[in-house]
Motif scaffolding. Structure first.
Motif, short mmCIF file in Angstrom:
data_model
loop_
_atom_site.label_atom_id
_atom_site.label_comp_id
_atom_site.label_asym_id
_atom_site.label_seq_id
_atom_site.Cartn_x
_atom_site.Cartn_y
_atom_site.Cartn_z
N GLY A 318 3.41 16.98 -1.94
CA GLY A 318 3.16 15.95 -2.94
C GLY A 318 3.75 14.64 -2.49
O GLY A 318 4.56 14.59 -1.56
N GLN A 319 3.33 13.56 -3.12
CA GLN A 319 3.83 12.23 -2.77
C GLN A 319 3.76 11.32 -3.99
O GLN A 319 2.97 11.54 -4.90
CB GLN A 319 3.03 11.61 -1.61
N LEU A 320 4.63 10.33 -3.97
CA LEU A 320 4.59 9.30 -5.00
C LEU A 320 5.12 8.00 -4.40
O LEU A 320 5.83 8.02 -3.38
CB LEU A 320 5.39 9.70 -6.24
N GLY A 321 4.76 6.89 -4.99
CA GLY A 321 5.22 5.62 -4.46
C GLY A 321 4.61 4.43 -5.16
O GLY A 321 4.00 4.55 -6.23
N ARG A 322 4.77 3.28 -4.52
CA ARG A 322 4.26 2.02 -5.07
C ARG A 322 3.82 1.12 -3.94
O ARG A 322 4.48 1.06 -2.89
CB ARG A 322 5.34 1.34 -5.89
N GLU A 323 2.70 0.44 -4.14
CA GLU A 323 2.26 -0.61 -3.24
C GLU A 323 2.27 -1.91 -4.05
O GLU A 323 1.54 -2.03 -5.03
CB GLU A 323 0.87 -0.33 -2.68
N ARG A 324 3.09 -2.86 -3.62
CA ARG A 324 3.30 -4.09 -4.39
C ARG A 324 2.93 -5.30 -3.55
O ARG A 324 3.36 -5.45 -2.40
CB ARG A 324 4.78 -4.20 -4.81
N THR A 325 2.08 -6.17 -4.11
CA THR A 325 1.70 -7.39 -3.39
C THR A 325 2.91 -8.31 -3.27
O THR A 325 3.77 -8.36 -4.16
CB THR A 325 0.56 -8.11 -4.12
N LYS A 326 2.96 -9.03 -2.17
CA LYS A 326 4.06 -9.98 -1.98
C LYS A 326 3.94 -11.17 -2.92
O LYS A 326 4.95 -11.78 -3.28
CB LYS A 326 4.08 -10.45 -0.52
N ASP A 327 2.73 -11.48 -3.30
CA ASP A 327 2.48 -12.56 -4.27
C ASP A 327 2.40 -11.93 -5.65
O ASP A 327 1.45 -11.23 -5.97
CB ASP A 327 1.17 -13.27 -3.91
N ARG A 328 3.40 -12.16 -6.50
CA ARG A 328 3.44 -11.52 -7.81
C ARG A 328 2.28 -11.94 -8.71
O ARG A 328 1.95 -11.24 -9.66
CB ARG A 328 4.78 -11.83 -8.50
N SER A 329 1.66 -13.05 -8.41
CA SER A 329 0.51 -13.46 -9.22
C SER A 329 -0.71 -12.58 -8.94
O SER A 329 -1.71 -12.66 -9.65
CB SER A 329 0.15 -14.92 -8.95
N ALA A 330 -0.62 -11.74 -7.91
CA ALA A 330 -1.73 -10.85 -7.55
C ALA A 330 -1.42 -9.40 -7.91
O ALA A 330 -1.90 -8.46 -7.27
CB ALA A 330 -2.04 -10.97 -6.06
N ASP A 331 -0.61 -9.19 -8.96
CA ASP A 331 -0.21 -7.83 -9.33
C ASP A 331 -1.37 -6.96 -9.82
O ASP A 331 -1.21 -5.75 -9.98
CB ASP A 331 0.88 -7.86 -10.39
N ALA A 332 -2.53 -7.53 -10.06
CA ALA A 332 -3.69 -6.71 -10.38
C ALA A 332 -4.06 -5.83 -9.19
O ALA A 332 -4.73 -4.79 -9.36
CB ALA A 332 -4.87 -7.59 -10.77
N ASP A 333 -3.63 -6.22 -7.98
CA ASP A 333 -3.88 -5.43 -6.78
C ASP A 333 -2.70 -4.54 -6.43
O ASP A 333 -2.76 -3.80 -5.44
CB ASP A 333 -4.19 -6.36 -5.59
N SER A 334 -1.60 -4.60 -7.20
CA SER A 334 -0.45 -3.72 -7.00
C SER A 334 -0.65 -2.44 -7.82
O SER A 334 -1.29 -2.46 -8.88
CB SER A 334 0.83 -4.41 -7.44
N PHE A 335 -0.10 -1.34 -7.35
CA PHE A 335 -0.28 -0.09 -8.09
C PHE A 335 0.83 0.90 -7.77
O PHE A 335 1.48 0.83 -6.72
CB PHE A 335 -1.64 0.53 -7.76
N THR A 336 1.04 1.84 -8.68
CA THR A 336 1.85 3.01 -8.43
C THR A 336 0.92 4.18 -8.17
O THR A 336 -0.24 4.18 -8.60
CB THR A 336 2.76 3.34 -9.63
N PHE A 337 1.39 5.18 -7.45
CA PHE A 337 0.55 6.34 -7.15
C PHE A 337 1.39 7.60 -7.08
O PHE A 337 2.58 7.55 -6.78
CB PHE A 337 -0.22 6.13 -5.84
N TYR A 338 0.77 8.71 -7.35
CA TYR A 338 1.37 10.02 -7.16
C TYR A 338 0.25 11.04 -6.99
O TYR A 338 -0.86 10.85 -7.50
CB TYR A 338 2.30 10.42 -8.31
N GLY A 339 0.54 12.11 -6.25
CA GLY A 339 -0.52 13.07 -5.99
C GLY A 339 -0.02 14.33 -5.33
O GLY A 339 1.17 14.48 -5.03
N LEU A 340 -0.93 15.25 -5.12
CA LEU A 340 -0.65 16.54 -4.50
C LEU A 340 -1.68 16.81 -3.41
O LEU A 340 -2.80 16.29 -3.46
CB LEU A 340 -0.71 17.67 -5.53
N ASN A 341 -1.29 17.62 -2.42
CA ASN A 341 -2.23 18.02 -1.37
C ASN A 341 -1.94 19.44 -0.94
O ASN A 341 -0.81 19.92 -1.06
CB ASN A 341 -2.16 17.06 -0.17
N ALA A 342 -2.96 20.12 -0.46
CA ALA A 342 -2.81 21.51 -0.04
C ALA A 342 -3.80 21.80 1.07
O ALA A 342 -4.84 21.17 1.19
CB ALA A 342 -3.06 22.46 -1.22
N GLY A 343 -3.44 22.77 1.90
CA GLY A 343 -4.32 23.19 2.98
C GLY A 343 -4.16 24.67 3.26
O GLY A 343 -3.12 25.27 2.94
#
Length: 428
Positions: A318-343
């Motif tokens: 599993g994984q979790l994290g955040r991708e944050r734009t350097k320009d705070r006025s563009a936070d519509a393109d910033s997001f948090t994420f979490y998920g699972l994977n299996a094989g």
């Protein structure tokens, strides 16, 4: 961001922290039972070389090298020329991680003229292996070249809709989407090649590096051809417990249609705990700095925590994290994420392998999209199945089919994608 969203990544983080398997009470193994039986006789038979040797062998089989070392030292104190006892002592020291002493004991055994040649050769090989281990694992280089022909139902990961209504301009009614904003189906050729190597620099320490290049050619849609080059270099330290701590630096260039659109540079720290000869649990922390060459796309920083268990036949993580734009006025393109994977993979014979994989990821953007007047929320599912046939030790035939579904509360980002491919792979 609402309270419910904040709690979900925290809950997943707790799940990742507990992803190492719980150790349940298990019935004693035959080796452990034999060792316990001999322990009951130890007080009455201690000092008997024959018993001490048998006791030490039982201790080694039960995974108790410290008990074996004490017993074997008693044997050698009375029988200093007992080559089998000295060989078992070397094995015991190796199990504790003391490779220098193990090597010395094996060298003493090899010098015994009564040792049969096949046994001597085996001990010589062990000495070479210990030499290699004390130099950090020696040197290794491996790589592959892979060529695939396939079909992609949605090379640009776009919606299948022909028109959408943009709330900001809702008074204009539905707007027609241009050809490149709708799902494009095409025949593809994928070429990937990678090489990696490592060099032992001292006991338990090695440096490593890798290079991975990929190129996708779409028959009719050159604007969506893809190219990437990823370089990685790092340092790893193996602890006496065989667990590994590593840190690496990574850089990547990604391009579309023959033009570079993004450069990434970052660092990855990882801890791998060896659970058995065929399984391990690893946890990594990642930081990536994303710089876009394409005008209008904001640069960003990505932080992620990943954890998972892998065995010879399956893996779960599993994984979790955040991708944050350097320009705070563009936070519509910033997001948090979490998920699972299996094989999962299963051999179908000596030369055939079937495998399957699945992944799920949830994304929540941090601010309202300017045109759609709401925060974007995505949930993506990826499913895949593949087959490999090894017709020589280095050449393989491969085939794969995969399906992806990205569900979004904004129609423009809602899509489905199916990919099938077959090809040939060379490994060295």
């Amino acid at each position: 961001m609402n309270t419910k969203l904040r709690r979900r990544p925290l809950a997943l983080l707790c799940l990742l922290a507990m992803s190492a398997p719980a150790v349940a009470a298990a019935p004693p193994t035959p080796e452990a039972e034999k060792f316990e039986q001999m322990q009951a006789e130890l007080d009455s038979r201690i000092g008997d070389p024959q018993f001490d040797f048998a006791y030490a062998s039982a201790a080694l089989d039960a995974g108790k090298p410290s008990d074996a070392i004490i017993a074997l030292q008693r044997v050698l104190a009375l029988q200093p020329d007992n080559a089998p006892a000295r060989a078992e002592l070397a094995r015991a020291y190796a199990m504790t991680g003391d490779l220098d002493t193990a090597k010395q004991q094996f060298e003493t055994v090899v010098g015994d003229p009564t040792i049969p040649d096949p046994v001597r050769q085996r001990f010589n090989n062990l000495i070479k292996a210990y030499d290699n281990a004390t130099r950090g694992g020696g040197d290794s280089v491996n790589g592959y070249v892979d060529l695939q022909l396939g079909h992609d139902s949605n090379i640009n990961s776009a919606t299948a809709l022909n028109s959408i209504t943009i709330p900001l301009f809702g008074w204009l009614g539905p707007g027609q989407l241009g050809p490149q904003s709708r799902a494009i189906s095409d025949t593809t050729i994928d070429f990937t090649a990678g090489i990696s190597g490592s060099h032992g620099i001292s006991r338990g320490n090695r440096i490593y590096g890798s290079a991975l290049a990929s190129w996708r050619d779409n028959r009719d849609s050159r604007a969506f051809d893809q190219q990437s080059l990823t370089l990685t270099g790092g340092y790893a330290h193996t602890l006496p417990s065989r667990n590994v701590v590593s840190i690496s630096l990574q850089g990547q260039n990604f391009g579309l249609g023959g033009h570079s659109v993004r450069n990434v540079i970052g660092a990855i720290g990882q801890f791998t705990q060896v659970l058995s000869a065929t399984s391990a649990w690893s946890t990594s922390l990642q930081y990536m700095d994303l710089n876009y060459i394409t005008p209008g796309v904001p640069d960003a920083r990505r932080y992620a925590l990943a954890s998972g268990i892998s065995t010879a036949t399956w893996n779960l993580g599993g994984q979790l994290g955040r991708e944050r734009t350097k320009d705070r006025s563009a936070d519509a393109d910033s997001f948090t994420f979490y998920g699972l994977n299996a094989g999962w993979q299963v051999p179908l014979g000596a030369r055939d392998l079937l495998y399957a994989d699945a992944a799920w990821e949830n994304r929540r953007h941090l601010d309202d999209n300017f045109m759609f007047l709401k925060e974007r929320k995505d949930s993506r599912v990826d499913l895949g199945v593949g087959y490999k046939h090894q017709f020589t030790p280095r050449w393989l035939l491969t085939a794969r089919a995969s399906w992806a579904r990205n569900s979004s509360n904004i129609d423009l980002y809602d899509f489905r994608r199916t990919m099938i491919s077959a090809g040939i792979r060379y490994e060295f």
